[in-house]
Design a protein around this motif. Structure first.
Motif, PDB file in Angstrom:
ATOM      1  N   ALA A   1      -5.226  -7.031   8.172  1.00 26.17           N
ATOM      2  CA  ALA A   1      -5.431  -5.929   7.234  1.00 26.17           C
ATOM      3  C   ALA A   1      -6.258  -4.838   7.915  1.00 26.17           C
ATOM      4  CB  ALA A   1      -6.131  -6.411   5.971  1.00 26.17           C
ATOM      5  N   VAL A   2      -5.990  -3.602   7.559  1.00 21.74           N
ATOM      6  CA  VAL A   2      -6.803  -2.472   7.996  1.00 21.74           C
ATOM      7  C   VAL A   2      -7.018  -1.559   6.797  1.00 21.74           C
ATOM      8  CG1 VAL A   2      -6.051  -2.495  10.408  1.00 21.74           C
ATOM      9  CG2 VAL A   2      -4.780  -1.145   8.736  1.00 21.74           C
ATOM     10  N   CYS A   3      -8.073  -0.754   6.879  1.00 24.26           N
ATOM     11  CA  CYS A   3      -8.415   0.151   5.787  1.00 24.26           C
ATOM     12  C   CYS A   3      -8.503   1.579   6.297  1.00 24.26           C
ATOM     13  CB  CYS A   3      -9.744  -0.255   5.141  1.00 24.26           C
ATOM     14  SG  CYS A   3      -9.784  -1.938   4.499  1.00 24.26           S
ATOM     15  N   ALA A   4      -8.337   2.522   5.398  1.00 23.97           N
ATOM     16  CA  ALA A   4      -8.463   3.937   5.724  1.00 23.97           C
ATOM     17  C   ALA A   4      -8.842   4.675   4.447  1.00 23.97           C
ATOM     18  CB  ALA A   4      -7.168   4.480   6.311  1.00 23.97           C
ATOM     19  N   ALA A   5      -9.034   5.981   4.555  1.00 26.51           N
ATOM     20  CA  ALA A   5      -9.421   6.802   3.415  1.00 26.51           C
ATOM     21  C   ALA A   5      -8.348   7.820   3.096  1.00 26.51           C
ATOM     22  CB  ALA A   5     -10.744   7.509   3.692  1.00 26.51           C
ATOM     23  N   GLY A   6      -8.237   8.143   1.817  1.00 27.23           N
ATOM     24  CA  GLY A   6      -7.319   9.174   1.368  1.00 27.23           C
ATOM     25  C   GLY A   6      -7.989  10.014   0.296  1.00 27.23           C
ATOM     26  N   MET A   7      -7.325  11.117  -0.099  1.00 26.04           N
ATOM     27  CA  MET A   7      -7.914  11.991  -1.107  1.00 26.04           C
ATOM     28  C   MET A   7      -6.844  12.463  -2.077  1.00 26.04           C
ATOM     29  SD  MET A   7     -10.179  15.482  -0.606  1.00 26.04           S
ATOM     30  CE  MET A   7     -11.487  14.566   0.203  1.00 26.04           C
ATOM     31  N   LEU A   8      -7.157  12.384  -3.367  1.00 29.75           N
ATOM     32  CA  LEU A   8      -6.260  12.862  -4.410  1.00 29.75           C
ATOM     33  C   LEU A   8      -6.349  14.382  -4.515  1.00 29.75           C
ATOM     34  CD1 LEU A   8      -7.004  10.205  -7.180  1.00 29.75           C
ATOM     35  CD2 LEU A   8      -4.975  10.337  -5.722  1.00 29.75           C
ATOM     36  N   PRO A   9      -5.350  15.024  -5.135  1.00 29.02           N
ATOM     37  CA  PRO A   9      -5.403  16.485  -5.290  1.00 29.02           C
ATOM     38  C   PRO A   9      -6.650  16.988  -6.001  1.00 29.02           C
ATOM     39  CG  PRO A   9      -3.195  15.677  -5.768  1.00 29.02           C
ATOM     40  CD  PRO A   9      -4.062  14.468  -5.605  1.00 29.02           C
ATOM     41  N   ASP A  10      -7.234  16.143  -6.870  1.00 27.40           N
ATOM     42  CA  ASP A  10      -8.428  16.579  -7.592  1.00 27.40           C
ATOM     43  C   ASP A  10      -9.713  16.387  -6.783  1.00 27.40           C
ATOM     44  OD1 ASP A  10      -8.859  13.860  -7.631  1.00 27.40           O
ATOM     45  OD2 ASP A  10      -8.577  13.621  -9.791  1.00 27.40           O
ATOM     46  N   GLY A  11      -9.588  15.939  -5.526  1.00 25.25           N
ATOM     47  CA  GLY A  11     -10.749  15.815  -4.662  1.00 25.25           C
ATOM     48  C   GLY A  11     -11.367  14.430  -4.603  1.00 25.25           C
ATOM     49  N   ARG A  12     -10.919  13.515  -5.441  1.00 27.83           N
ATOM     50  CA  ARG A  12     -11.478  12.169  -5.415  1.00 27.83           C
ATOM     51  C   ARG A  12     -10.944  11.394  -4.208  1.00 27.83           C
ATOM     52  NH1 ARG A  12     -10.082   9.408 -10.941  1.00 27.83           N
ATOM     53  NH2 ARG A  12      -8.153  10.628 -10.622  1.00 27.83           N
ATOM     54  N   GLN A  13     -11.838  10.704  -3.543  1.00 25.36           N
ATOM     55  CA  GLN A  13     -11.431   9.877  -2.418  1.00 25.36           C
ATOM     56  C   GLN A  13     -11.034   8.485  -2.893  1.00 25.36           C
ATOM     57  OE1 GLN A  13     -14.781  10.131   0.452  1.00 25.36           O
ATOM     58  NE2 GLN A  13     -13.296  11.093   1.834  1.00 25.36           N
ATOM     59  N   TYR A  14     -10.097   7.880  -2.154  1.00 20.84           N
ATOM     60  CA  TYR A  14      -9.716   6.503  -2.444  1.00 20.84           C
ATOM     61  C   TYR A  14      -9.612   5.725  -1.137  1.00 20.84           C
ATOM     62  CZ  TYR A  14      -5.006   8.248  -1.301  1.00 20.84           C
ATOM     63  OH  TYR A  14      -3.919   8.827  -0.692  1.00 20.84           O
ATOM     64  N   ALA A  15      -9.746   4.436  -1.275  1.00 18.72           N
ATOM     65  CA  ALA A  15      -9.622   3.541  -0.122  1.00 18.72           C
ATOM     66  C   ALA A  15      -8.195   3.039  -0.037  1.00 18.72           C
ATOM     67  CB  ALA A  15     -10.589   2.367  -0.251  1.00 18.72           C
ATOM     68  N   MET A  16      -7.611   3.115   1.156  1.00 23.88           N
ATOM     69  CA  MET A  16      -6.263   2.587   1.396  1.00 23.88           C
ATOM     70  C   MET A  16      -6.384   1.259   2.138  1.00 23.88           C
ATOM     71  SD  MET A  16      -3.995   5.929   2.461  1.00 23.88           S
ATOM     72  CE  MET A  16      -5.051   6.407   3.824  1.00 23.88           C
ATOM     73  N   VAL A  17      -5.780   0.227   1.577  1.00 20.08           N
ATOM     74  CA  VAL A  17      -5.787  -1.086   2.208  1.00 20.08           C
ATOM     75  C   VAL A  17      -4.355  -1.441   2.604  1.00 20.08           C
ATOM     76  CG1 VAL A  17      -6.339  -3.535   1.965  1.00 20.08           C
ATOM     77  CG2 VAL A  17      -7.768  -1.813   0.831  1.00 20.08           C
ATOM     78  N   TYR A  18      -4.138  -1.643   3.892  1.00 23.23           N
ATOM     79  CA  TYR A  18      -2.840  -2.100   4.392  1.00 23.23           C
ATOM     80  C   TYR A  18      -2.980  -3.592   4.675  1.00 23.23           C
ATOM     81  CZ  TYR A  18      -2.292   2.912   5.182  1.00 23.23           C
ATOM     82  OH  TYR A  18      -2.242   4.270   5.023  1.00 23.23           O
ATOM     83  N   GLN A  19      -2.236  -4.407   3.938  1.00 21.67           N
ATOM     84  CA  GLN A  19      -2.399  -5.844   4.007  1.00 21.67           C
ATOM     85  C   GLN A  19      -1.063  -6.535   4.289  1.00 21.67           C
ATOM     86  OE1 GLN A  19      -5.329  -8.152   3.314  1.00 21.67           O
ATOM     87  NE2 GLN A  19      -3.752  -9.225   4.473  1.00 21.67           N
ATOM     88  N   VAL A  20      -1.038  -7.373   5.329  1.00 23.94           N
ATOM     89  CA  VAL A  20       0.148  -8.176   5.635  1.00 23.94           C
ATOM     90  C   VAL A  20       0.025  -9.505   4.909  1.00 23.94           C
ATOM     91  CG1 VAL A  20       1.456  -9.349   7.452  1.00 23.94           C
ATOM     92  CG2 VAL A  20       0.440  -7.103   7.885  1.00 23.94           C
ATOM     93  N   ALA A  21       1.122  -9.940   4.300  1.00 21.32           N
ATOM     94  CA  ALA A  21       1.150 -11.221   3.590  1.00 21.32           C
ATOM     95  C   ALA A  21       2.306 -12.062   4.121  1.00 21.32           C
ATOM     96  CB  ALA A  21       1.292 -11.013   2.084  1.00 21.32           C
ATOM     97  N   ASP A  22       2.056 -13.341   4.319  1.00 21.05           N
ATOM     98  CA  ASP A  22       3.072 -14.268   4.838  1.00 21.05           C
ATOM     99  C   ASP A  22       3.731 -15.022   3.692  1.00 21.05           C
ATOM    100  OD1 ASP A  22       2.519 -13.737   7.606  1.00 21.05           O
ATOM    101  OD2 ASP A  22       0.667 -14.890   7.366  1.00 21.05           O
ATOM    102  N   TYR A  23       5.064 -15.125   3.785  1.00 21.03           N
ATOM    103  CA  TYR A  23       5.847 -15.832   2.777  1.00 21.03           C
ATOM    104  C   TYR A  23       6.755 -16.845   3.454  1.00 21.03           C
ATOM    105  CZ  TYR A  23       4.228 -12.324  -0.533  1.00 21.03           C
ATOM    106  OH  TYR A  23       3.431 -11.521  -1.314  1.00 21.03           O
ATOM    107  N   GLU A  24       7.397 -17.617   2.648  1.00 16.20           N
ATOM    108  CA  GLU A  24       8.260 -18.682   3.164  1.00 16.20           C
ATOM    109  C   GLU A  24       9.350 -18.137   4.076  1.00 16.20           C
ATOM    110  OE1 GLU A  24      10.994 -22.346   1.350  1.00 16.20           O
ATOM    111  OE2 GLU A  24       9.986 -20.917   0.010  1.00 16.20           O
ATOM    112  N   TYR A  25       9.894 -16.964   3.755  1.00 19.18           N
ATOM    113  CA  TYR A  25      11.021 -16.422   4.516  1.00 19.18           C
ATOM    114  C   TYR A  25      10.668 -15.181   5.334  1.00 19.18           C
ATOM    115  CZ  TYR A  25      13.488 -19.499   1.284  1.00 19.18           C
ATOM    116  OH  TYR A  25      13.898 -20.585   0.550  1.00 19.18           O
ATOM    117  N   GLY A  26       9.395 -14.915   5.522  1.00 18.25           N
ATOM    118  CA  GLY A  26       9.030 -13.759   6.340  1.00 18.25           C
ATOM    119  C   GLY A  26       7.722 -13.133   5.908  1.00 18.25           C
ATOM    120  N   LYS A  27       7.570 -11.855   6.244  1.00 20.06           N
ATOM    121  CA  LYS A  27       6.337 -11.136   5.966  1.00 20.06           C
ATOM    122  C   LYS A  27       6.607  -9.905   5.110  1.00 20.06           C
ATOM    123  CE  LYS A  27       4.147 -12.287  10.441  1.00 20.06           C
ATOM    124  NZ  LYS A  27       2.823 -12.797  10.031  1.00 20.06           N
TER     125      LYS A  27
END
Length: 366
Positions: free
Chosen positions: A320-346
């Motif tokens: 997983a990695v994280c980053a920052a983003g911003m909405l049009p109204d100026g509020r910041q949000y955290a972006m989480v990119y997360q890999v998940a493993d399943y029976e038939y792949g990712k």
């Protein structure tokens, strides 16, 4: 009806043109048949046997999946450059092979390009054949937009012929091979324009103009144009810049992005996994309840839920990695990119979280 006619157009273009060229060569230029088939073999080996399997293996690594989710433009550039490297190297090696025994005929780059681009087009045309036979309702729903595949192949075959002329020039100066790789990469990279709002129809117009200009310039080079030392240096700088444009985002992914000041990496990752857990459980109402948008409904997440269900049982979390983003109204949000493993792949999830823990964006990709 329009969709079915568009599929027939695709078949005529994608299968009819390559087969027509092969028949013409068989009747009028027997030596051209060999080069045509070598062109088809060049595409098959470089893409189907080398590049595509390597990309499939790379796609199973968490690092690459996180890179593609966090940096789609850099990923598009990476794919474009690898396509250019694989196909143009194969093209050049075939031309070297043909030149070992005798000087290739002047039509060699044309015949090779038709074979290389022709096989690629046939694979696209077969998709229209399958849809026409097994899923005509899908074609009917898509309408005239189906024909864009045929238009795209006309431009692509033109580009493949043009690139064959450029690579053929590498027989007299290897610097042309570098330009062939770069031009191929640039052509394929044009698809990134869709990420910035360009419509599919407008994109095909851009690609068609690019292909025609590329063909005109390539034929001029083939007729005796020289590669100046400065041009070779420019090609080296462009390639170095393109590699840096891929390497820097890849390094940023490995290091992890910068979060908003209020966010803690461990906390937002835990919140993201809670939302992913709701998807794994099929609790789409629960996912909707976590959304910042009061209009979000469970139906919005059912399509993604089908993708999750098709992957089988949940096995655990990967990188997983994280980053920052911003909405049009100026509020910041955290972006989480997360890999998940399943029976038939990712699967790779993107979960955007506001400071109060509410979800402002949720995406899943295979």
């Amino acid at each position: 009806m329009i969709g079915q006619l568009a599929a027939v157009f695709n078949i005529a273009v994608c299968i009819g043109i390559p087969l027509g060229a092969l028949v013409w060569l068989a009747l009028r230029r027997r030596t051209g048949v060999k080069v045509f088939l070598l062109g088809a073999a060049g595409f098959f080996v470089s893409q189907m046997l080398v590049r595509q399997p390597l990309l499939a293996l790379l796609g199973q690594t968490d690092g690459y999946r996180l890179f593609t989710a966090a940096h789609p433009v850099a990923q598009a550039l990476f794919l474009a450059l690898t396509a250019g490297l694989a196909e143009e190297t194969a093209r050049y090696l075939v031309f070297c092979l043909l030149a070992r025994n005798k000087q290739p005929e002047r039509g060699t780059p044309l015949w090779y390009g038709l074979g290389h681009g022709g096989l690629e087009a046939v694979l696209v045309g077969l998709n229209s054949v399958v849809l026409l036979a097994a899923a005509p309702e899908t074609l009917a729903a898509a309408g005239g937009s189906v024909a864009l595949a045929g238009v795209e192949r006309i431009a692509a075959m033109t580009a493949q012929v043009a690139l064959s002329f450029v690579a053929y020039c590498a027989l007299r100066h290897r610097g042309f091979l570098l330009w062939a790789i770069l031009l191929h990469g640039l052509y394929d990279f044009c698809i990134v324009l869709q990420l910035f709002g360009l419509t599919p129809l407008a994109l095909e117009g851009v690609m068609m103009v690019f292909s025609l200009l590329l063909l005109a310039g390539a034929v001029r080079l083939w007729k005796g144009g020289r590669l100046h030392k400065k041009a070779q240096g420019v090609a080296g700088l462009l390639l170095a810049g393109a590699l840096a444009a891929v390497a820097v985002p890849a390094a940023m992914t490995a290091r992890g992005g910068t979060l908003p000041g209020w966010a803690d990496a461990g906390a937002v990752q835990a919140q993201a996994r809670e939302v992913i857990g709701l998807m794994n459980a099929g609790d789409y109402e629960g996912v909707a309840a976590r959304c910042a948008d009061p209009n979000a409904t469970a139906e919005l997440f059912r399509q993604g839920g089908a993708t999750v269900t098709a992957m089988g049982g949940f096995q655990g979390y990967g990188g997983a990695v994280c980053a920052a983003g911003m909405l049009p109204d100026g509020r910041q949000y955290a972006m989480v990119y997360q890999v998940a493993d399943y029976e038939y792949g990712k699967l790779t999830y993107t979960v955007n979280l506001l400071e109060d823990g509410s979800v402002t964006g949720f995406f899943v990709r295979a």
